[in-house]
Design a protein around this motif. Structure first.
Motif, short mmCIF file in Angstrom:
data_model
loop_
_atom_site.label_atom_id
_atom_site.label_comp_id
_atom_site.label_asym_id
_atom_site.label_seq_id
_atom_site.Cartn_x
_atom_site.Cartn_y
_atom_site.Cartn_z
N THR A 1 -3.00 2.09 5.84
CA THR A 1 -3.49 0.85 5.35
C THR A 1 -2.39 -0.21 5.82
OG1 THR A 1 -4.60 2.00 3.49
CG2 THR A 1 -4.37 -0.47 3.28
N PRO A 42 0.83 -1.43 0.20
CA PRO A 42 -0.22 0.00 0.03
C PRO A 42 0.94 1.32 -0.06
CG PRO A 42 -0.11 -0.95 2.06
CD PRO A 42 0.42 -1.88 1.04
N GLN A 67 -8.29 4.38 11.04
CA GLN A 67 -9.02 4.93 9.76
C GLN A 67 -9.46 6.28 9.80
OE1 GLN A 67 -9.81 2.40 7.06
NE2 GLN A 67 -9.42 4.20 6.07
N SER A 100 0.72 4.08 -2.70
CA SER A 100 0.14 5.72 -2.51
C SER A 100 1.25 6.66 -3.13
CB SER A 100 -0.19 5.65 -1.15
OG SER A 100 0.71 5.47 -0.38
N SER A 117 -7.71 9.33 7.49
CA SER A 117 -8.37 9.69 6.28
C SER A 117 -8.40 11.28 6.07
CB SER A 117 -9.93 9.64 6.44
OG SER A 117 -10.50 10.21 7.36
#
Lengths: 300, 372
Positions: A226, A185, A289, A189, A293
């Motif tokens: 992640t 991940p 999470q 990204s 975000s």
């Protein structure tokens, strides 16, 4: 007039939008069935099991909170859970610290052979989990790679036993297992960051270091979160590595859950312990999470 | 003109080349961009204009040659230390920062505190008319608004020059025209040198003080929009900017500063230019459609007869195509100014002034841009 109306209705039913809806509904059936059968049903069964009672070699169909109460009454269990959380946290942090530079270098610095190095890091995932664990035993053991090297260099006279059968060996091996899951991940990204964003940062006066701190790192946060979550889950629930490399001190919560299903033959209690882990891990992941975000990550 | 040439050179490129592996993107170009000038690099895609801009910004380093900024050699100065800022083609707004933080970014990099920065940021936001948007994120803005924020962010440091890489390319037509005015107004208000990369000739012509027209890594012509349009130096420039008629011909007579050229069975007179063209040379003759007059009242220096083959109404004008022998000539006349009571095939008298015709060696014909 009536006829015209009904025919337009018919047409509306066959409009591309409806067909698309129908199609995505049909396409969604297999994955829904899969999710329900493989994920939802077992968790539900485990949840039900956790309220039953073991008696001798039988499981009684009663409804009781005894299994959950046992967890809170006996401090061994929740202390072990805390210890497992701590270890999983350390593993995830170390995996990120070692995986980030790797992902950064391969995704943003390499011009050639990018896919080659990517595959190289992913390759261990194709090797059996157990084989990789045993491999670490031969590296960390009394006559393992590290001890032999140190002995031959004359740094130590006797083989050191500090490498194996303790928390350190468990953390090292778990970290090794977790790195590809952190790397993937992070790589994705980092690779997604458009070059012109980096150009803009340089153009607006940011040095290499400042570009990283102010632009690249914040934009890689979703991948980092992640990666952290994946690594955390893998480390938290593992029981094979502690069993193989943990010795007495390296034991983790997963071993206890496993023992209830195996040797102790107490499925209801094992289910309760498992569900507690499940519940607390879910809370941690939700928090991660929310933290991860950030506003305005690339949306198509 | 004199005022400009006496001005201070803001950006100078000396024999700059850029080679990517085996591809020559920029081939030995020289530019001298004056202070407060609106300078455009114009050319089709792949002509090296963006590479040139990136070299000025410091995002690309030249393979050879030198770049001077405000009189100082900056060839080896990294982008973040150069006092120029860029507005990127797709704006490159930082997606994880709101508008205010985006504009604060270049100031932050200079070590300016938020408190000190606030009035500066307010000033540029006011300049681009986006004062109420400081809390928005990139994905909450329209294309035109992102454009304005990118502009504000590039201007907040008051750079020596602002580099714009096709900044209006992604906008729709009406918005593009509106933004052209905004850009030009801002440039005039601040007096900052603008280097503007575009493939849109109308944009370049309407906004620029001077234009460099590029083709395959070389500069074909540098001049004012008027010079570029009316005195194109090459057939490429002539074909790239506006509409143009090209006709093959042959020099039949050479005078002191004029040439007599035979096109089909007609003879026309052209002014001599920098090209070495002698008697009996094959040439390419060019003339703008709006400089070809149909049935002119007075007799013009050049006249030919041709048959009407097509009339196209284009709103404010007519495009009239005529044929003579195997050649074609297009002229454009204002819709109101002409009485078009002709049938196709009717013979028309076409006329033009000598100074409106350009003559080039036939070898350059291959560089004509053909849109299909």
């Amino acid at each position: 007039m009536k006829n015209v109306k009904s025919s337009t209705k018919q047409l509306a039913f066959y409009s591309p939008k409806n067909i698309n809806n129908a199609r995505s509904f049909i396409l969604g059936i297999p994955i829904t069935v899969w999710l329900v059968l493989i994920v939802l049903v077992p968790v539900l069964l485990m949840f039900i099991m956790s309220f039953k009672q073991k008696s001798g070699y039988e499981i009684l169909n009663v409804f009781t909170f005894n299994n959950y109460l046992e967890f809170f009454k006996n401090e061994t269990y929740w202390k072990l859970l805390l210890k497992s959380f701590r270890m999983a946290f350390i593993v995830s942090i170390v995996a990120i610290i070692s995986g980030y530079p790797l992902a950064y270098f391969i995704s943003r610095r390499l011009r050639k052979f990018r896919n080659f190095f990517y595959m190289l890091i992913i390759t261990p995932l194709w090797v059996s989990y157990l084989v990789r664990i045993i491999a670490w035993r031969t590296i960390l053991g009394n006559r393992g790679l590290i001890n032999t090297a140190l002995l031959n260099l004359g740094i130590i006279k006797e083989p050191l036993s500090i490498f194996l059968y303790n928390q350190v060996s468990v953390v090292i091996t778990l970290t090794y297992i977790a790195i590809p899951f952190v790397f993937i991940p992070l790589y994705t990204s980092l690779e997604k960051i458009p070059n012109n964003i980096i150009d803009a940062a340089r153009d607006l006066g940011a040095s290499e270091f400042n570009t990283f701190i102010n632009v690249i790192f914040p934009l890689s946060l979703p991948g980092l979160v992640t990666g952290f979550m994946l690594s955390f889950i893998i480390a938290l629930g593992d029981y094979i590595i502690p069993a193989q490399l943990g010795g007495n001190t390296g034991i983790m919560y997963g071993n206890v859950v496993w023992a209830q299903f195996g040797g102790a033959f107490n499925w209801p209690f094992g289910s309760a312990l498992g569900f507690i882990l499940f519940f607390i891990a879910a809370i941690v992941l939700i928090i991660a999470q929310i933290f991860g975000s950030k506003e305005g990550i690339f949306v198509e | 003109m004199d005022k400009e040439s006496s001005n201070f050179s803001q950006i100078v490129l000396k024999n700059v080349s850029k080679v990517f592996q085996d591809f020559v993107a920029v081939d030995n170009i020289n530019l001298d961009i004056k202070k407060s000038e609106f300078f455009s690099l114009l050319g089709p895609s792949g002509c090296g204009k963006t590479t040139t801009l990136r070299m000025i910004a410091g995002l690309e380093s030249p393979t050879s040659g030198k770049i001077f900024l405000g009189g100082k050699d900056v060839t080896n100065v990294p982008a973040y230390k150069r006092d120029v800022n860029t507005v990127f083609q797709d704006y490159a707004i930082f997606p994880h920062m709101n508008v205010w933080d985006n504009i604060y970014f270049p100031l932050k990099m200079k070590g300016i505190s938020k408190k000190e920065a606030a009035p500066k940021i307010e000033k540029v936001l006011k300049l681009v008319n986006m004062l109420n948007f400081s809390n928005r994120y990139s994905h909450q803005l329209s294309g035109g608004q992102r454009q304005r924020i990118a502009l504000a962010r590039a201007l907040v440091n008051e750079p020596q020059a602002l580099l714009l890489d096709e900044p209006l390319g992604a906008l729709d037509f009406k918005l593009r025209v509106a933004m052209q005015t905004v850009l030009k107004d801002i440039q005039q208000e601040l007096g900052i040198t603008f280097i503007y990369v575009t493939h849109d000739q109308t944009e370049a012509i309407t906004m620029s003080d001077r234009i460099a027209v590029m083709r395959q890594g070389v500069v074909d012509q540098i001049g004012t929009p008027d010079e570029i349009y009316n005195k194109p130096a090459t057939p490429f420039v002539a074909s790239f900017i506006g509409e143009m008629n090209f006709v093959d011909g042959k020099v039949v007579e050479e005078y002191e500063d004029e040439l007599k050229v035979k096109i089909a069975n007609n003879f026309i007179i052209c002014k001599k230019n920098n090209y070495l063209i002698k008697k009996d040379d094959e040439v390419l003759v060019s003339i703008r459609p709006e400089k070809v007059y149909i049935n002119p009242e007075q007799k013009l220096p050049n006249q030919i007869y041709a048959k009407l083959s097509r009339i196209v109404f284009r709103g404010d004008n007519y495009q009239i195509t005529t044929q003579f022998d195997s050649s074609e000539l297009t002229s454009v006349v204002a819709a109101k100014s002409i009485n078009l009571n002709f049938n196709l095939g009717h013979e028309l008298r076409l006329g033009w002034y000598t100074e409106d015709v350009q003559v080039f060696p036939i070898q350059l014909k291959k560089n004509i841009i053909k849109y299909k």
